[in-house]
Design a protein around this motif. Structure first.
Motif, PDB file in Angstrom:
ATOM      1  N   ASP A 157       0.752  -1.216   0.011  1.00 13.46           N
ATOM      2  CA  ASP A 157      -0.019  -0.110   0.125  1.00 13.46           C
ATOM      3  C   ASP A 157       0.914   1.316  -0.110  1.00 13.46           C
ATOM      4  O   ASP A 157       0.209   2.314  -0.165  1.00 13.46           O
ATOM      5  N   VAL A 158       2.064   1.168   0.286  1.00 17.13           N
ATOM      6  CA  VAL A 158       3.108   2.346   0.402  1.00 17.13           C
ATOM      7  C   VAL A 158       3.412   2.852  -0.930  1.00 17.13           C
ATOM      8  O   VAL A 158       3.594   4.124  -1.342  1.00 17.13           O
ATOM      9  N   ILE A 159       3.437   1.832  -2.022  1.00 15.16           N
ATOM     10  CA  ILE A 159       3.896   2.125  -3.537  1.00 15.16           C
ATOM     11  C   ILE A 159       2.879   3.081  -3.844  1.00 15.16           C
ATOM     12  O   ILE A 159       1.708   2.735  -3.932  1.00 15.16           O
ATOM     13  N   GLY A 160       3.550   4.157  -4.491  1.00 15.32           N
ATOM     14  CA  GLY A 160       2.712   5.190  -4.985  1.00 15.32           C
ATOM     15  C   GLY A 160       2.648   6.412  -4.095  1.00 15.32           C
ATOM     16  O   GLY A 160       2.163   7.490  -4.529  1.00 15.32           O
ATOM     17  N   LYS A 161       2.859   6.214  -2.836  1.00 17.39           N
ATOM     18  CA  LYS A 161       2.778   7.207  -1.869  1.00 17.39           C
ATOM     19  C   LYS A 161       3.930   8.304  -2.101  1.00 17.39           C
ATOM     20  O   LYS A 161       3.534   9.653  -2.010  1.00 17.39           O
ATOM     21  N   ALA A 162       4.888   7.952  -2.556  1.00 18.05           N
ATOM     22  CA  ALA A 162       6.158   8.969  -2.651  1.00 18.05           C
ATOM     23  C   ALA A 162       6.452   8.575  -4.038  1.00 18.05           C
ATOM     24  O   ALA A 162       7.786   7.885  -4.101  1.00 18.05           O
ATOM     25  N   PRO A 163       6.172   8.764  -5.099  1.00 16.06           N
ATOM     26  CA  PRO A 163       6.295   8.419  -6.350  1.00 16.06           C
ATOM     27  C   PRO A 163       8.027   8.635  -6.703  1.00 16.06           C
ATOM     28  O   PRO A 163       8.679   9.644  -6.463  1.00 16.06           O
ATOM     29  N   LEU A 164       8.665   7.774  -7.287  1.00 18.55           N
ATOM     30  CA  LEU A 164      10.188   8.034  -7.567  1.00 18.55           C
ATOM     31  C   LEU A 164      10.487   7.285  -8.615  1.00 18.55           C
ATOM     32  O   LEU A 164      10.243   6.193  -9.257  1.00 18.55           O
ATOM     33  N   VAL A 165      11.701   7.783  -9.384  1.00 16.38           N
ATOM     34  CA  VAL A 165      12.353   7.134 -10.494  1.00 16.38           C
ATOM     35  C   VAL A 165      13.770   7.233 -10.203  1.00 16.38           C
ATOM     36  O   VAL A 165      14.545   8.376  -9.808  1.00 16.38           O
ATOM     37  N   ILE A 166      14.746   6.235 -10.324  1.00 12.51           N
ATOM     38  CA  ILE A 166      16.068   5.928  -9.911  1.00 12.51           C
ATOM     39  C   ILE A 166      16.632   5.505 -11.127  1.00 12.51           C
ATOM     40  O   ILE A 166      16.054   4.772 -11.972  1.00 12.51           O
ATOM     41  N   VAL A 167      17.944   6.138 -11.409  1.00 11.41           N
ATOM     42  CA  VAL A 167      18.812   5.710 -12.503  1.00 11.41           C
ATOM     43  C   VAL A 167      20.123   4.932 -12.086  1.00 11.41           C
ATOM     44  O   VAL A 167      20.691   5.874 -11.112  1.00 11.41           O
ATOM     45  N   LEU A 168      20.439   3.844 -12.196  1.00 16.82           N
ATOM     46  CA  LEU A 168      21.724   3.250 -11.363  1.00 16.82           C
ATOM     47  C   LEU A 168      22.803   2.714 -12.444  1.00 16.82           C
ATOM     48  O   LEU A 168      22.190   2.611 -13.640  1.00 16.82           O
ATOM     49  N   PRO A 169      23.869   2.749 -12.117  1.00 20.62           N
ATOM     50  CA  PRO A 169      24.972   2.251 -13.308  1.00 20.62           C
ATOM     51  C   PRO A 169      24.669   0.738 -13.920  1.00 20.62           C
ATOM     52  O   PRO A 169      24.990   0.709 -14.977  1.00 20.62           O
ATOM     53  N   ASP A 170      23.908   0.050 -13.191  1.00 22.28           N
ATOM     54  CA  ASP A 170      23.778  -1.347 -13.446  1.00 22.28           C
ATOM     55  C   ASP A 170      22.569  -1.475 -14.300  1.00 22.28           C
ATOM     56  O   ASP A 170      22.149  -2.661 -14.849  1.00 22.28           O
ATOM     57  N   ASP A 171      21.845  -0.479 -14.503  1.00 24.42           N
ATOM     58  CA  ASP A 171      20.488  -0.392 -15.328  1.00 24.42           C
ATOM     59  C   ASP A 171      20.637  -0.888 -16.621  1.00 24.42           C
ATOM     60  O   ASP A 171      19.730  -1.235 -17.549  1.00 24.42           O
ATOM     61  N   THR A 172      21.806  -0.878 -17.289  1.00 26.68           N
ATOM     62  CA  THR A 172      21.846  -1.557 -18.875  1.00 26.68           C
ATOM     63  C   THR A 172      21.611  -2.817 -18.958  1.00 26.68           C
ATOM     64  O   THR A 172      21.648  -3.277 -19.913  1.00 26.68           O
TER      65      THR A 172
END
Length: 356
Positions: A103-118
């Protein structure tokens, strides 16, 4: 969405840390291994109740302690999370425990970019599904509930199929699982297909913003969950029993990443792949902002690595757009680089981490 302050206790290499943040750009600077990524991971924990870097909760506890706590004060709420060895993870929003962690998901919307995202490009379909599932889950709670139920029933069905030699399969129970799995799969895959169509223009715009050229990114959605899925799924039951696992369904869906119509996995350079991933994440930011009417937090870990100078300058110009972006967190091991890139910008807060 603004994160005003954050307190970490016994979290990784932050035994007792407290931070206050700028409403716009926060550059977290320091040598590698000093805790820059861990600070971003703590922020991610408060949005998704889990680590962004795949660690088990128990591995996030500072050495020789038994629990970690995180407390974030936002402009519109507080979120507190605690995990203690041998106990259930707890989370509170404004002091109240939600019915479910999800139920917490969506309460603080967030986008993260990490070095391993490739790895989303280089590896199998799991990472690509996770990306789009995470996007949908942050604004569509019904989708998240369907996905969680699907994964639970799929696990139960696979366990049933792994029968010991000589034992008879409980076909009645198998049919019960099938009757639950089929409509869930059709709903999930249909929403993923719709997501691909809506998301593509966001990706193309952001790639064009980051690249001075005429390359065009694309997306393909591959699924065998079609209108005939129910009949095909049931007729495939014999194969499932032989292989002892479910061979068809939404868990086999895939998103293909393309550049000028070709698989970027096969033909894209390292720079093109990095640019594609950053464009993908910025597209997610724009997508969530449109869907939620709220600007997400944007976390960028070692974002400038593997980008040439021209792409770095284009990216910094984008991030300084106050109308488009709100609060941003950037880590950089080369503090002089970030200070030069953001020189003269009063809205930028430099947080220099030191060895404790």
């Amino acid at each position: 969405m603004i994160l005003k302050s954050l307190k970490l206790t016994s979290f990784k290499n932050h035994p007792d840390s407290a931070f206050e943040f700028s409403e716009r750009i926060n550059c977290v600077l320091g040598k590698n291994g000093i805790g820059k990524t861990n600070l971003l991971d703590a922020i991610y924990y408060l949005s998704f109740t889990k680590s962004a870097v795949g660690s088990q909760d128990k591995l996030a506890i500072t050495h020789e302690t038994q629990a970690f706590t995180l407390f974030g004060t936002y402009d519109n709420q507080t979120i507190a999370l605690q995990f203690e060895k041998g106990k259930v993870k707890t989370i509170k929003i404004d002091g109240q425990e939600p019915e479910r962690l999800s139920d917490v998901i969506g309460k603080a919307p967030l986008v993260i970019v990490l070095p391993d995202d490739t790895s989303m490009i280089k590896e199998g379909s799991d990472e690509r599904r996770k990306f789009f599932d995470g996007a949908l889950s942050q604004f569509d709670s019904a989708y998240l509930k369907a996905l969680l139920k699907y994964n639970k029933v799929l696990k139960q069905r696979n366990s049933l199929l792994k029968i010991e030699e000589g034992r008879r399969l409980n076909k009645k129970l198998l049919e019960t699982y099938d009757d639950q799995l089929i409509p869930l799969a059709m709903d999930i895959s249909d929403k993923r297909k719709q997501m691909k169509e809506v998301f593509l223009p966001f990706l193309q715009k952001n790639y064009a913003d980051l690249h001075e050229g005429d390359e065009v990114p694309g997306l393909n959605f591959k699924t065998h969950v079609t209108e005939e899925f129910a009949d095909r799924f049931k007729s495939n039951s014999q194969k499932d029993q032989i292989m002892q696992r479910t061979l068809m369904g939404s868990h086999k869906d895939d998103f293909e990443f393309l550049l000028d119509g070709e698989l970027i996995k096969k033909f894209g350079s390292q720079g093109q792949q990095k640019t594609f991933i950053i464009a993908l994440k910025l597209a997610l930011y724009d997508f969530l902002m449109e869907k939620t009417e709220n600007k997400p937090l944007l976390l960028l870990d070692d974002i400038f690595d593997k980008l040439d100078d021209s792409r770095i300058q284009l990216l910094v110009s984008l991030l300084l757009d106050n109308d488009r972006f709100q609060q941003i967190f950037i880590t950089d091991a080369r503090k002089d680089r970030s200070k030069e890139l953001f020189k003269g910008q009063k809205e930028v807060n430099f947080i220099e981490l030191a060895v404790k």
